[in-house]
Design a protein around this motif. Sequence first.
Motif, PDB file in Angstrom:
ATOM      1  N   CYS A  10       0.788  -1.233   0.000  1.00 26.74           N
ATOM      2  CA  CYS A  10       0.000   0.000   0.000  1.00 26.74           C
ATOM      3  C   CYS A  10       0.826   1.293   0.000  1.00 26.74           C
ATOM      4  CB  CYS A  10      -0.984  -0.015   1.163  1.00 26.74           C
ATOM      5  SG  CYS A  10      -2.526  -0.890   0.766  1.00 26.74           S
ATOM      6  N   PRO A  11       1.871   1.436   0.834  1.00 28.60           N
ATOM      7  CA  PRO A  11       2.600   2.709   0.812  1.00 28.60           C
ATOM      8  C   PRO A  11       3.126   3.077  -0.573  1.00 28.60           C
ATOM      9  CG  PRO A  11       3.199   1.439   2.754  1.00 28.60           C
ATOM     10  CD  PRO A  11       2.351   0.532   1.893  1.00 28.60           C
ATOM     11  N   SER A  12       3.618   2.083  -1.304  1.00 23.59           N
ATOM     12  CA  SER A  12       4.107   2.338  -2.664  1.00 23.59           C
ATOM     13  C   SER A  12       2.948   2.471  -3.644  1.00 23.59           C
ATOM     14  CB  SER A  12       5.036   1.206  -3.102  1.00 23.59           C
ATOM     15  OG  SER A  12       5.417   1.360  -4.450  1.00 23.59           O
ATOM     16  N   LEU A  13       1.928   1.665  -3.446  1.00 27.09           N
ATOM     17  CA  LEU A  13       0.792   1.614  -4.369  1.00 27.09           C
ATOM     18  C   LEU A  13       0.098   2.962  -4.493  1.00 27.09           C
ATOM     19  CD1 LEU A  13      -1.195  -0.064  -6.068  1.00 27.09           C
ATOM     20  CD2 LEU A  13      -2.308  -0.752  -3.953  1.00 27.09           C
ATOM     21  N   MET A  14      -0.053   3.656  -3.372  1.00 21.63           N
ATOM     22  CA  MET A  14      -0.790   4.921  -3.395  1.00 21.63           C
ATOM     23  C   MET A  14       0.003   6.058  -4.035  1.00 21.63           C
ATOM     24  SD  MET A  14      -2.869   4.896   0.235  1.00 21.63           S
ATOM     25  CE  MET A  14      -1.441   4.569   1.281  1.00 21.63           C
ATOM     26  N   LYS A  15       1.322   5.830  -4.261  1.00 24.71           N
ATOM     27  CA  LYS A  15       2.149   6.869  -4.870  1.00 24.71           C
ATOM     28  C   LYS A  15       2.561   6.558  -6.295  1.00 24.71           C
ATOM     29  CE  LYS A  15       4.570   7.209  -0.512  1.00 24.71           C
ATOM     30  NZ  LYS A  15       5.890   7.326   0.108  1.00 24.71           N
ATOM     31  N   ARG A  16       2.390   5.307  -6.717  1.00 25.44           N
ATOM     32  CA  ARG A  16       2.928   4.888  -8.009  1.00 25.44           C
ATOM     33  C   ARG A  16       2.183   5.500  -9.187  1.00 25.44           C
ATOM     34  NH1 ARG A  16       6.543   0.735  -7.881  1.00 25.44           N
ATOM     35  NH2 ARG A  16       6.305   0.443 -10.107  1.00 25.44           N
ATOM     36  N   ALA A  40      -9.178   1.298   0.224  1.00 26.34           N
ATOM     37  CA  ALA A  40      -8.836  -0.111   0.419  1.00 26.34           C
ATOM     38  C   ALA A  40      -7.603  -0.243   1.300  1.00 26.34           C
ATOM     39  CB  ALA A  40      -8.616  -0.787  -0.926  1.00 26.34           C
ATOM     40  N   CYS A  41      -6.627   0.617   1.100  1.00 25.67           N
ATOM     41  CA  CYS A  41      -5.407   0.533   1.903  1.00 25.67           C
ATOM     42  C   CYS A  41      -5.674   0.906   3.355  1.00 25.67           C
ATOM     43  CB  CYS A  41      -4.319   1.417   1.306  1.00 25.67           C
ATOM     44  SG  CYS A  41      -3.550   0.725  -0.181  1.00 25.67           S
ATOM     45  N   ALA A  42      -6.517   1.899   3.562  1.00 25.32           N
ATOM     46  CA  ALA A  42      -6.857   2.270   4.939  1.00 25.32           C
ATOM     47  C   ALA A  42      -7.551   1.115   5.644  1.00 25.32           C
ATOM     48  CB  ALA A  42      -7.742   3.514   4.941  1.00 25.32           C
ATOM     49  N   ALA A  76       4.337 -12.133 -10.502  1.00 24.20           N
ATOM     50  CA  ALA A  76       4.972 -11.196 -11.425  1.00 24.20           C
ATOM     51  C   ALA A  76       4.055 -10.956 -12.617  1.00 24.20           C
ATOM     52  CB  ALA A  76       6.317 -11.744 -11.896  1.00 24.20           C
ATOM     53  N   VAL A  77       4.018  -9.707 -13.090  1.00 26.65           N
ATOM     54  CA  VAL A  77       3.101  -9.301 -14.158  1.00 26.65           C
ATOM     55  C   VAL A  77       3.830  -8.345 -15.090  1.00 26.65           C
ATOM     56  CG1 VAL A  77       1.100  -9.501 -12.612  1.00 26.65           C
ATOM     57  CG2 VAL A  77       2.247  -7.277 -12.865  1.00 26.65           C
ATOM     58  N   ASP A  78       3.163  -8.021 -16.180  1.00 23.35           N
ATOM     59  CA  ASP A  78       3.600  -6.928 -17.037  1.00 23.35           C
ATOM     60  C   ASP A  78       2.886  -5.677 -16.552  1.00 23.35           C
ATOM     61  OD1 ASP A  78       4.034  -5.029 -19.039  1.00 23.35           O
ATOM     62  OD2 ASP A  78       3.894  -6.498 -20.669  1.00 23.35           O
ATOM     63  N   PRO A  79       3.602  -4.698 -15.985  1.00 26.33           N
ATOM     64  CA  PRO A  79       2.936  -3.526 -15.394  1.00 26.33           C
ATOM     65  C   PRO A  79       2.194  -2.660 -16.400  1.00 26.33           C
ATOM     66  CG  PRO A  79       5.320  -3.229 -15.444  1.00 26.33           C
ATOM     67  CD  PRO A  79       5.061  -4.666 -15.821  1.00 26.33           C
ATOM     68  N   LYS A  80       2.388  -2.884 -17.690  1.00 28.33           N
ATOM     69  CA  LYS A  80       1.593  -2.162 -18.684  1.00 28.33           C
ATOM     70  C   LYS A  80       0.152  -2.667 -18.715  1.00 28.33           C
ATOM     71  CE  LYS A  80       4.031  -2.910 -22.334  1.00 28.33           C
ATOM     72  NZ  LYS A  80       4.454  -2.831 -23.751  1.00 28.33           N
ATOM     73  N   TYR A  81      -0.095  -3.850 -18.149  1.00 29.83           N
ATOM     74  CA  TYR A  81      -1.429  -4.441 -18.214  1.00 29.83           C
ATOM     75  C   TYR A  81      -2.039  -4.730 -16.852  1.00 29.83           C
ATOM     76  CZ  TYR A  81      -0.271  -4.953 -23.109  1.00 29.83           C
ATOM     77  OH  TYR A  81       0.082  -4.681 -24.406  1.00 29.83           O
ATOM     78  N   VAL A  82      -1.218  -4.731 -15.817  1.00 25.69           N
ATOM     79  CA  VAL A  82      -1.711  -4.956 -14.450  1.00 25.69           C
ATOM     80  C   VAL A  82      -1.037  -3.927 -13.544  1.00 25.69           C
ATOM     81  CG1 VAL A  82      -1.921  -6.572 -12.536  1.00 25.69           C
ATOM     82  CG2 VAL A  82      -1.934  -7.440 -14.882  1.00 25.69           C
ATOM     83  N   PRO A  83      -1.811  -3.134 -12.796  1.00 25.85           N
ATOM     84  CA  PRO A  83      -1.170  -2.184 -11.883  1.00 25.85           C
ATOM     85  C   PRO A  83      -0.350  -2.937 -10.837  1.00 25.85           C
ATOM     86  CG  PRO A  83      -3.535  -1.728 -12.124  1.00 25.85           C
ATOM     87  CD  PRO A  83      -3.288  -3.065 -12.750  1.00 25.85           C
ATOM     88  N   GLY A 114      -3.356   6.849  -8.165  1.00 23.38           N
ATOM     89  CA  GLY A 114      -2.871   6.546  -6.830  1.00 23.38           C
ATOM     90  C   GLY A 114      -3.931   6.685  -5.751  1.00 23.38           C
ATOM     91  N   THR A 115      -4.758   7.742  -5.853  1.00 21.54           N
ATOM     92  CA  THR A 115      -5.773   7.982  -4.826  1.00 21.54           C
ATOM     93  C   THR A 115      -6.889   6.947  -4.854  1.00 21.54           C
ATOM     94  OG1 THR A 115      -6.873   9.531  -6.336  1.00 21.54           O
ATOM     95  CG2 THR A 115      -5.325  10.459  -4.720  1.00 21.54           C
ATOM     96  N   ASP A 116      -7.028   6.209  -5.951  1.00 22.24           N
ATOM     97  CA  ASP A 116      -8.071   5.181  -6.018  1.00 22.24           C
ATOM     98  C   ASP A 116      -7.910   4.138  -4.920  1.00 22.24           C
ATOM     99  OD1 ASP A 116      -9.050   6.389  -8.294  1.00 22.24           O
ATOM    100  OD2 ASP A 116      -8.163   4.952  -9.692  1.00 22.24           O
TER     101      ASP A 116
END
Length: 424
Positions: free
Chosen positions: A109-115, A130-132, A346-353, A124-126
């Motif tokens: 979550c800490p990285s997810l909300m800023k990426r 869920a993270c809270a 592991a994923v391709d970040p172009k298709y999965v956040p 990021g704000t989406d």
Amino acid sequence: MSLRRSGWAPAAWALAAALLLSACAGGLIPPGTSGPAPTRPPRGGAETAAPPVPSTPRPALPVTPPTTTVPADSANAASAGVARGPDIADLIPPGERSRKALQAFRMSCPSLMKRNDQSGLTRGTDWNSACAAASSWPEASANEFFSRYFEAVQVGEGKAFVTGYYEPEIAGSRTRQPGYEVPIYRRPPNLIDANLGLFSDSLKGKTIRGKVDGSNFIPFDDRSQIVAGSLAGRGLELAWAADPVEFFFLQVQGSGRLLLPDGGVMRIGYDGQNGRDYTGIGKLMKDRGLIQAGSMQDIMAWLRANPVEGAAIMNENKSFVFFRELTGAGPLGAMGVPVTPGASVAVDPKYVPLGAPVLLSLDRAEPNGIWIAQDTGGAIKGANRFDSFWGAGGDARATAGGMSARGSALILLPIGSAARLSQN
């Protein structure tokens, strides 16, 4: 790639699965002056792949208009096409995986909300709500957490292909001694990354690696040169492995544990690659009729039985991986947080956040359920391509080494994200 990992795996694909995860291969050194056997052999060395547990996958959603593949020129998931998925409340299988997935999601979550989400699916704000909630949500009701805070979408045709990776444990030593003769190199200081986008707008996003020779920038040493000793004597030896075959597969995975003669453990992780193109020896061996089956264990058995020929085959792959010692929690995935056995994929970040939950339904039961996208891989490219992480030890090696599963995949996005996508 982070773990690893690099990228690969159905029968013929499974052998690629074992050899592609890191998109970088290592050096198989012919036997010779290897000395006596090490006093501490690797533990948990599975010599056979785990037998698959069959399962009936949920069919992918129909695509309108019908297509067979995601368009090759799709820049990301948003441009490839996204379909609203079904209610996931009754689709998440019960069991330990959801609990582990909640733990993994919480760490992301800490990285997810800023990426900056390359897939175009989220902002990021989406992820804030869920993270809270995840920070204090009871793990015993993890399924309820995912069904309450997420909605499903399908990217492209939604037909998933899943392989596996693991963290190898091999015999190694911090110093060279009898029985430990295979050098594990640090990244050389003269290995340079060149961002070609700085020279031409048409080359944006492209990089190459090499070294400076006088006034010229030239390719770095290839695998055969490094195995022959081109880096020897420069103080780059991080450690020494006992078994060249085991070390090769550690390079394929891109991260691992060295089991030291004194009973200690030294963890090492990927720290770059020589910039040369990767050639997967699994497919090469299959095409030449050297092996029939396709698991990592089948490839390893042939290499052990034919060490000289194996060395020659490995020299056809010019790629070579460098390592650094890892301290603290790990191994680390592409998000900079430790990957979780049985929960990180592991994923391709172009298709999965990166950081998003993924719901897999496959023809093998073992990987079915919720995973968290926390890693990437050199051969993990395109929509609905996943590489599942199984941890360390014999069970992980047996499962990951033969993992090749097909079925359907849904990406879980924070509630409200899909509605915004449909308006765009």
